[in-house]
Design a protein around this motif. Structure first.
Motif, mmCIF file in Angstrom:
data_model
loop_
_atom_site.group_PDB
_atom_site.id
_atom_site.type_symbol
_atom_site.label_atom_id
_atom_site.label_comp_id
_atom_site.label_asym_id
_atom_site.label_seq_id
_atom_site.Cartn_x
_atom_site.Cartn_y
_atom_site.Cartn_z
ATOM 1 N N ASP A 108 -6.080 8.823 13.062
ATOM 2 C CA ASP A 108 -5.720 8.740 11.529
ATOM 3 C C ASP A 108 -6.210 7.562 10.951
ATOM 4 O OD1 ASP A 108 -3.587 7.449 12.726
ATOM 5 O OD2 ASP A 108 -1.921 8.816 12.167
ATOM 6 N N ALA A 109 -5.480 7.380 9.657
ATOM 7 C CA ALA A 109 -6.021 5.938 9.057
ATOM 8 C C ALA A 109 -5.195 4.920 9.779
ATOM 9 C CB ALA A 109 -5.683 6.055 7.588
ATOM 10 N N GLY A 110 -4.052 5.213 10.237
ATOM 11 C CA GLY A 110 -3.300 3.803 10.633
ATOM 12 C C GLY A 110 -3.413 3.679 12.296
ATOM 13 N N ALA A 111 -4.390 4.350 12.929
ATOM 14 C CA ALA A 111 -4.600 4.509 14.279
ATOM 15 C C ALA A 111 -4.688 3.087 14.996
ATOM 16 C CB ALA A 111 -5.714 5.564 14.825
ATOM 17 N N GLY A 112 -4.115 2.742 15.902
ATOM 18 C CA GLY A 112 -4.368 1.336 16.552
ATOM 19 C C GLY A 112 -5.038 1.657 17.819
ATOM 20 N N PRO A 113 -5.067 0.656 18.676
ATOM 21 C CA PRO A 113 -5.657 0.677 19.935
ATOM 22 C C PRO A 113 -5.033 1.327 20.820
ATOM 23 C CG PRO A 113 -4.852 -1.679 19.651
ATOM 24 C CD PRO A 113 -4.659 -0.851 18.484
ATOM 25 N N GLU A 114 -3.958 1.670 20.825
ATOM 26 C CA GLU A 114 -2.913 2.645 21.638
ATOM 27 C C GLU A 114 -3.486 4.205 21.706
ATOM 28 O OE1 GLU A 114 -0.884 2.306 17.940
ATOM 29 O OE2 GLU A 114 -1.656 0.923 19.202
ATOM 30 N N ILE A 115 -4.078 4.500 20.505
ATOM 31 C CA ILE A 115 -4.481 5.744 20.146
ATOM 32 C C ILE A 115 -6.010 5.957 20.668
ATOM 33 C CG2 ILE A 115 -5.155 7.597 18.357
ATOM 34 C CD1 ILE A 115 -2.079 6.765 18.661
ATOM 35 N N VAL A 116 -6.829 4.895 20.470
ATOM 36 C CA VAL A 116 -8.391 5.148 20.818
ATOM 37 C C VAL A 116 -8.586 4.571 22.222
ATOM 38 C CG1 VAL A 116 -8.930 5.150 18.433
ATOM 39 C CG2 VAL A 116 -8.959 3.031 19.692
ATOM 40 N N THR A 117 -7.696 3.731 22.995
ATOM 41 C CA THR A 117 -8.068 3.266 24.355
ATOM 42 C C THR A 117 -8.253 4.413 25.215
ATOM 43 O OG1 THR A 117 -6.908 1.407 23.819
ATOM 44 C CG2 THR A 117 -7.468 1.751 25.986
ATOM 45 N N TRP A 118 -7.520 5.140 25.407
ATOM 46 C CA TRP A 118 -7.517 6.271 26.621
ATOM 47 C C TRP A 118 -8.653 7.460 26.464
ATOM 48 C CZ3 TRP A 118 -6.092 4.864 30.971
ATOM 49 C CH2 TRP A 118 -5.020 3.856 31.203
ATOM 50 N N PRO A 119 -8.745 7.859 25.076
ATOM 51 C CA PRO A 119 -10.202 8.710 25.036
ATOM 52 C C PRO A 119 -11.242 7.862 24.917
ATOM 53 C CG PRO A 119 -8.323 9.110 23.169
ATOM 54 C CD PRO A 119 -8.008 7.854 24.038
ATOM 55 N N MET A 120 -11.513 6.821 24.633
ATOM 56 C CA MET A 120 -12.739 6.128 24.725
ATOM 57 C C MET A 120 -12.893 5.743 26.306
ATOM 58 S SD MET A 120 -14.142 5.789 22.153
ATOM 59 C CE MET A 120 -15.445 4.657 22.411
ATOM 60 N N LEU A 121 -11.936 5.406 26.873
ATOM 61 C CA LEU A 121 -12.254 5.251 28.468
ATOM 62 C C LEU A 121 -12.693 6.439 28.982
ATOM 63 C CD1 LEU A 121 -8.922 3.045 29.487
ATOM 64 C CD2 LEU A 121 -11.614 2.353 29.100
ATOM 65 N N LEU A 122 -12.144 7.873 28.592
ATOM 66 C CA LEU A 122 -12.731 8.900 29.274
ATOM 67 C C LEU A 122 -14.105 9.300 28.808
ATOM 68 C CD1 LEU A 122 -12.033 11.555 30.890
ATOM 69 C CD2 LEU A 122 -10.975 12.290 28.745
ATOM 70 N N ALA A 123 -14.535 9.124 27.740
ATOM 71 C CA ALA A 123 -16.037 9.195 27.178
ATOM 72 C C ALA A 123 -16.703 8.324 27.927
ATOM 73 C CB ALA A 123 -15.872 8.869 25.664
ATOM 74 N N CYS A 124 -16.415 6.731 28.042
ATOM 75 C CA CYS A 124 -17.321 5.947 28.802
ATOM 76 C C CYS A 124 -17.344 6.357 30.165
ATOM 77 C CB CYS A 124 -16.813 4.240 28.459
ATOM 78 S SG CYS A 124 -16.943 3.668 26.684
ATOM 79 N N LEU A 125 -16.328 6.780 30.861
ATOM 80 C CA LEU A 125 -16.499 7.491 32.151
ATOM 81 C C LEU A 125 -17.594 8.740 32.168
ATOM 82 C CD1 LEU A 125 -15.363 7.404 34.997
ATOM 83 C CD2 LEU A 125 -14.019 9.159 34.341
ATOM 84 N N GLY A 126 -17.560 9.381 30.986
ATOM 85 C CA GLY A 126 -18.389 10.386 31.012
ATOM 86 C C GLY A 126 -19.969 9.713 30.662
ATOM 87 N N ILE A 127 -20.050 8.977 30.181
ATOM 88 C CA ILE A 127 -21.607 8.160 29.707
ATOM 89 C C ILE A 127 -22.083 7.419 31.160
ATOM 90 C CG2 ILE A 127 -22.669 6.586 28.514
ATOM 91 C CD1 ILE A 127 -20.600 7.039 26.137
ATOM 92 N N GLY A 128 -20.940 6.677 31.755
ATOM 93 C CA GLY A 128 -21.354 6.137 33.100
ATOM 94 C C GLY A 128 -21.741 7.123 34.103
ATOM 95 N N ALA A 129 -21.146 8.335 34.061
ATOM 96 C CA ALA A 129 -21.640 9.494 34.992
ATOM 97 C C ALA A 129 -22.963 10.028 34.654
ATOM 98 C CB ALA A 129 -20.631 10.767 35.138
#
Length: 85
Positions: free
Chosen positions: A49-70
């Motif tokens: 959402d508009a006020g999302a901080g790093p606590e919101i996007v960190t875990w999903p981005m780590l999961l996405a980067c794990l997929g890209i690494g795979a």
């Protein structure tokens, strides 16, 4: 510095999957990589959402980067060199 954990996750997955799972089927690794990438993006879009901080996007981005690494770990298995002849 904020992107370092994402880059580290991608690098660890790309180097670690072939090392720790040498007999893994490239097709299965690619499927799981796409699934992790898709899941990370879906979770991030759902929680963003508009006020999302790093606590919101960190875990999903780590999961996405794990997929890209795979996916990156299997580039040598699914590509072939086209040469003369």
């Amino acid at each position: 510095m904020r992107l370092l954990p994402l880059s580290a996750t991608l690098l660890l997955a790309a180097a670690g999957i072939p090392r720790f799972f040498p007999d893994a089927s490239p097709r299965r690794v690619v499927r799981l990589g796409f699934a992790a990438l898709f899941a990370g993006l879906v979770v991030m879009v759902g929680a963003l959402d508009a006020g999302a901080g790093p606590e919101i996007v960190t875990w999903p981005m780590l999961l996405a980067c794990l997929g890209i690494g795979a996916l990156a770990s299997q580039l040598g298995s699914v590509t072939r060199v086209v040469g003369p002849g």
